[in-house]
Design an enzyme around this catalytic site. Structure first.
Site, PDB file in Angstrom:
ATOM      1  N   TYR A 142       8.266   6.817  -2.100  1.00 20.35           N
ATOM      2  CA  TYR A 142       7.928   6.951  -3.374  1.00 20.35           C
ATOM      3  C   TYR A 142       6.469   7.624  -3.190  1.00 20.35           C
ATOM      4  CZ  TYR A 142      10.731   4.049  -6.383  1.00 20.35           C
ATOM      5  OH  TYR A 142      11.770   4.001  -7.430  1.00 20.35           O
ATOM      6  N   ASP A 247      13.064  -1.189  -6.091  1.00 21.09           N
ATOM      7  CA  ASP A 247      12.594  -1.479  -7.372  1.00 21.09           C
ATOM      8  C   ASP A 247      13.442  -1.321  -8.544  1.00 21.09           C
ATOM      9  OD1 ASP A 247      11.263   0.126  -9.650  1.00 21.09           O
ATOM     10  OD2 ASP A 247      11.127   1.847  -8.901  1.00 21.09           O
TER      11      ASP A 247
END
Ligand code: NAD
Length: 356
Positions: A142, A247
């Site tokens: 990310y 996530d």
């Protein structure tokens, strides 16, 4: 105690659920003799409308200077066509980075009153679900380089996933410390059969484990973990994993407990100032209709009291009030069951407040 709390109401149902959580905090302050001062910090789509960016510098400063931060949720269809760098969710990434919040902690706990909402087979659910996902939050893919280019007459996209030892060590320590206060079992999840970052992850977590001989460590590949979570979630105590795997797995973990509206999360760095929020989004489909379940946000406020302010008795008071309210049969639409009383966001807040 006097504490300053930065409040990010956000978009969609955000303002409704945060208002109820603030009401609960006020009830706790009155009962235990504390003063909570709230400072607004605009973030998300509403901040794009007003300031042109999802997280103005002034909001970041407010959050950094506060004793802690309570967030509703951000985003919505109105801002879906914003350029990627200026979407509401970017504000959240900038806030995590700006506050140095490298660990996200999400409890996955099934309330016994809501076991009927558990999508797993009854014999699996009967073993109970009570574990914590500790996710690395500001590293990995990310935060690596993202690139799309022309190559050999077609588009080619690349995302870089990188981890350094210190990033792995600090989140591993949080997991071992958390396990020490629970059932003393850590499962570290990676893809060490394929990824270099995972091989470094596994080696580093194993090193850190030497400082915690009282905690049992096991390693698991992420594909197996996704399966084990639905096969037998009772085997997990504390899960620690990198950003992308965390996530995905933490959403799976929350889904198996029954309702997305019930689960809080905390994000912490080295200090005591943390970011507390429910795990769901801004639910634009029910925004402004007094239908949102505020319990995830109310339990996030309880986590704030426990982890940032060291107020265990106050946090317990909130969690007990939520339990009692559910046992009395009050339900929001997302967790409605036969023979229960359907209430809206405001009424659910009032019922919980009355039981503090
Ligand atoms: P969502 O979590 O907002 O909603 C998914 C479903 O769950 C919807 O049907 C919604 O009505 C329901 N739901 C969610 N929270 C609820 C609650 N408290 N009570 C009752 N029902 C609830 O996910 P989505 O629809 O994928 O995303 C909507 C927006 O939220 C998007 O713009 C997305 O980017 C954003 N989002 C923000 C965050 C955040 O702020 N941390 C997280 C996830 C998604």
């Amino acid at each position: 105690m006097n504490k300053t709390i930065a409040i990010i109401k956000g978009d969609g149902i955000g303002p409704e659920i945060v208002t109820e959580a603030m009401g609960i905090l006020d009830a706790v302050a009155a009962k235990f003799g504390h003063t909570f001062t709230y400072v607004d910090a605009p973030m998300g789509g509403n901040a794009i409308d007003k300031f042109g960016v999802p997280l103005p510098d002034s909001s970041l400063a407010t959050c950094r200077n506060a004793d802690s931060v309570l967030l509703g949720a951000v985003g919505g269809p109105k801002w879906d066509n914003q350029p990627a760098a200026n979407r509401p969710e970017r504000g959240l990434l900038k806030l995590r980075e700006g506050m140095g919040l490298y660990t996200n902690v999400r409890p996955a706990k099934m309330f016994s009153e809501l076991s009927a909402a558990c999508p797993l087979r009854a014999d699996i659910a009967a073993n109970g679900i009570d574990f914590i996902v500790v996710r690395e939050l500001i590293g990995g893919v990310y935060f690596g380089e993202h690139r799309t280019e022309e190559a050999n007459g077609e588009q080619k996209a690349t995302d870089i996933m990188a981890y350094s030892e210190h990033e792995i060590k600090r989140v591993a320590r949080v997991a071992f410390e958390t396990a020490r206060k629970r059932r003393k079992r850590v499962t570290s999840i990676d893809k060490a059969n394929v990824l270099d970052t995972s091989r470094l992850w596994r080696k580093t977590v194993t090193e850190v484990a030497k400082d915690y001989p009282d905690v049992e460590l096991r390693h698991m590949y992420v594909d197996n973990a996704a399966m084990q979570l639905v096969r037998d979630p009772s085997q997990f105590d504390v899960i620690v994993t990198e950003n992308l795997f965390g996530d995905i797995l933490s959403d799976e973990a929350s889904q198996i407990t029954g309702s997305i509206g019930m689960i809080p999360s905390s994000s912490m760095g080295d200090g005591t100032n943390g970011l507390y929020e429910p795990i769901h989004g801004s639910a634009p489909d029910i925004a402004g209709q007094d239908k949102a379940n505020p319990i995830g946000t109310i339990l996030a406020a309880a986590m704030m009291l426990r982890y940032s302010f060291d107020m265990a008795a106050e946090a317990n008071a909130i969690e007990r009030a939520v339990d009692k309210t559910l046992r009395s049969g009050f339900r929001c639409g997302d967790i409605m069951q036969e023979n229960c009383q359907l209430v809206g966001c405001k009424a659910m807040g009032a019922e919980i407040r009355s039981r503090i």
